[in-house]
Design an enzyme around this catalytic site. Structure first.
Site, PDB file in Angstrom:
ATOM      1  N   GLU A  90     -10.317   5.605   3.298  1.00 20.15           N
ATOM      2  CA  GLU A  90     -10.908   4.442   3.955  1.00 20.15           C
ATOM      3  C   GLU A  90      -9.799   3.422   4.195  1.00 20.15           C
ATOM      4  O   GLU A  90      -8.757   3.469   3.556  1.00 20.15           O
ATOM      5  CB  GLU A  90     -11.969   3.815   3.036  1.00 20.15           C
ATOM      6  CG  GLU A  90     -11.420   2.869   1.948  1.00 20.15           C
ATOM      7  CD  GLU A  90     -10.526   3.534   0.888  1.00 20.15           C
ATOM      8  OE1 GLU A  90     -10.501   4.779   0.807  1.00 20.15           O
ATOM      9  OE2 GLU A  90      -9.823   2.790   0.158  1.00 20.15           O
ATOM     10  N   LYS A 150       0.815  -1.227   0.000  1.00 20.45           N
ATOM     11  CA  LYS A 150       0.000   0.000   0.000  1.00 20.45           C
ATOM     12  C   LYS A 150       0.849   1.279   0.000  1.00 20.45           C
ATOM     13  O   LYS A 150       0.431   2.296  -0.545  1.00 20.45           O
ATOM     14  CB  LYS A 150      -0.950   0.014   1.200  1.00 20.45           C
ATOM     15  CG  LYS A 150      -1.984  -1.123   1.215  1.00 20.45           C
ATOM     16  CD  LYS A 150      -3.133  -0.891   0.270  1.00 20.45           C
ATOM     17  CE  LYS A 150      -4.164  -2.014   0.340  1.00 20.45           C
ATOM     18  NZ  LYS A 150      -5.190  -1.915  -0.717  1.00 20.45           N
ATOM     19  N   SER A 159       1.771  -9.679  -0.681  1.00 20.53           N
ATOM     20  CA  SER A 159       1.446  -8.251  -0.617  1.00 20.53           C
ATOM     21  C   SER A 159       1.687  -7.628   0.755  1.00 20.53           C
ATOM     22  O   SER A 159       1.852  -6.413   0.851  1.00 20.53           O
ATOM     23  CB  SER A 159       0.001  -8.038  -1.047  1.00 20.53           C
ATOM     24  OG  SER A 159      -0.868  -8.874  -0.298  1.00 20.53           O
TER      25      SER A 159
END
Ligand SMILES: Cc1ncc(COP(=O)(O)O)c(C=O)c1O
Length: 401
Positions: A116, A94, A381
């Site tokens: 969010e 991210k 990830s």
């Protein structure tokens, strides 16, 4: 950049039939401003130089590709490799788009980042970007996810973010997006809604994909250097789809089979999974057209998966398009497979994966036996520190698996 990436999406943000920007009129000028700013910075040598500097000296890129020798031996068949986004600063992919979104906000003269979050990884990454760029940060998070991902809530607060608990509806990711859109409407002059995946109105699906492209570019080069050839199969979990698009985009023009792994939760009944591409229908959600899981009234359905970051009844429009064209095969892994993979990777490779990433590991473990002599590259990830309390309290230490 590849021919595919340059030509997709079209000027209105459509990937074939999916995407676009269906906005309430008060937000239209703000998204126009974001589109124009992105067009400018994506061609700016200063922006690219600064982003490269941040990636190298702050995030710790490039992240490596690892060969999971033990897991490959246990599964038998294919060799399993992983792009190690768990080693990216803050522990997930991210941060790749958050640092770029922060830089974009700075260029636009904004003083606040807001978003969010589901698993809290995007929230932590954005709070990190806000601290780095000296901005305020507001993160909306469903109450269910707040309880499940407590360590990430503490991290966000330590990083200086305001965490807004979302208590309506399913109290999860979809409602967190609804809540954040509402708050953004009131402060769009000074804030950037830094959407956390390849979802939302244009230009976010394209922009977030392009900011994640570094994952695929690095992975392709590293895998070639390690093995002398391209992987046979490339796989990633799909929530909104940002880690998958990052990895896939590095191989999209190659003769490599691409697999998106959706969360199959506990069963195929509506409400028990979040496998949007597998079971969804064309529809609109959060200002864009895509595949959506809907209830009888046509509203986004409640969803379930053990991984909070995959808990979304929609999916990035590019994934809906790649499903339709057949370039990517979408499959799923259920909660049990993800948990089995979570324990197996911890025990046999010394890596505790995020529950989201464990879906991709579960896919590789399942498919390895069917593909002797082949190679499977997955996107790991994120790391699972955020998940350990929840997993151990709910499912134990995985003995007997
Ligand atoms: C580690 C990790 N992987 C994957 C995801 C899913 O997001 P996306 O599908 O956008 O990669 C999340 C979301 O929070 C995450 O934290």
């Amino acid at each position: 950049m590849s021919a595919y990436l340059k030509s997709t999406p079209d000027a209105n943000g459509y990937f074939g039939d999916y995407g676009g920007a269906m906005l309430p009129p008060p937000l239209e000028p703000h998204f126009k401003e974001i589109r124009e700013a992105y067009q400018t910075i994506s061609k700016s040598a200063d922006f690219i130089r600064e982003l490269r500097y941040i990636r190298r000296h702050f995030q710790g890129r490039p992240t490596p590709v690892s060969h999971f020798r033990n897991l490959s031996e246990i599964c038998g068949g294919a060799q399993i490799y992983a792009k190690r986004e768990d080693l990216n600063h803050t522990g997930a992919h991210k941060l790749n788009h958050c640092m770029a979104e922060g830089l974009l906000a700075k260029f636009m003269g904004k003083t606040k980042l807001m978003a969010e979050t589901g698993a809290g990884q995007h929230g932590v990454a954005l709070a990190t970007a806000a601290a780095y760029f000296g901005m305020e940060c507001e993160i909306h998070m469903g109450e269910i996810d707040i309880a499940k991902e407590a360590p990430n809530v503490t991290r966000m607060k330590l990083l200086g973010a305001q965490v807004v608990p979302v208590s309506f509806g399913g109290r999860s990711l979809k409602e967190a997006v609804d809540s954040c859109f509402g708050s953004y409407l009131e402060q769009a002059d000074t804030a950037l809604f830094a959407i956390g995946s390849v979802v939302g109105p244009h230009p976010f699906p394209m922009m977030v994909r392009n900011f994640q492209h570094v994952v695929g570019v690095e992975a392709r080069e590293q895998f070639m250097e390690m093995t002398g050839e391209l992987p046979d199969m490339v796989a990633a979990c799909v929530g909104g789809g940002s880690n998958a698009m990052g990895l896939f985009s590095g191989f999209i023009d190659d003769d490599v089979a691409l697999y998106g792994v959706e969360p199959h939760g506990t069963s195929s009944n509506l409400g028990d999974h979040a496998a949007t591409i597998t079971y969804g229908h064309d529809g609109d959600i959060h200002g864009f057209r895509t595949l959506v899981l809907t209830d009888e009234a046509g509203e986004p359905a409640p969803v379930h998966t053990v991984a909070s970051g995959l808990d979304y009844p929609g999916v990035g429009p590019e994934h809906a398009h790649l499903h339709k064209t057949g370039r990517v095969t979408y499959t799923s892994a259920d909660d049990k497979e993800a948990l089995k993979a979570f324990y197996a990777l911890s025990r046999h490779e010394g890596i505790i994966p995020a529950l989201e990433s464990a879906h991709a590991v579960g896919f590789a473990m399942r498919e390895a036996a069917n593909h002797p002599g082949k190679s499977i590259l997955i996107n790991l990830s994120g790391r699972g520190d955020k998940d350990i309390d929840y997993v151990v309290d709910t499912f134990g230490l995985g003995e007997g698996l």
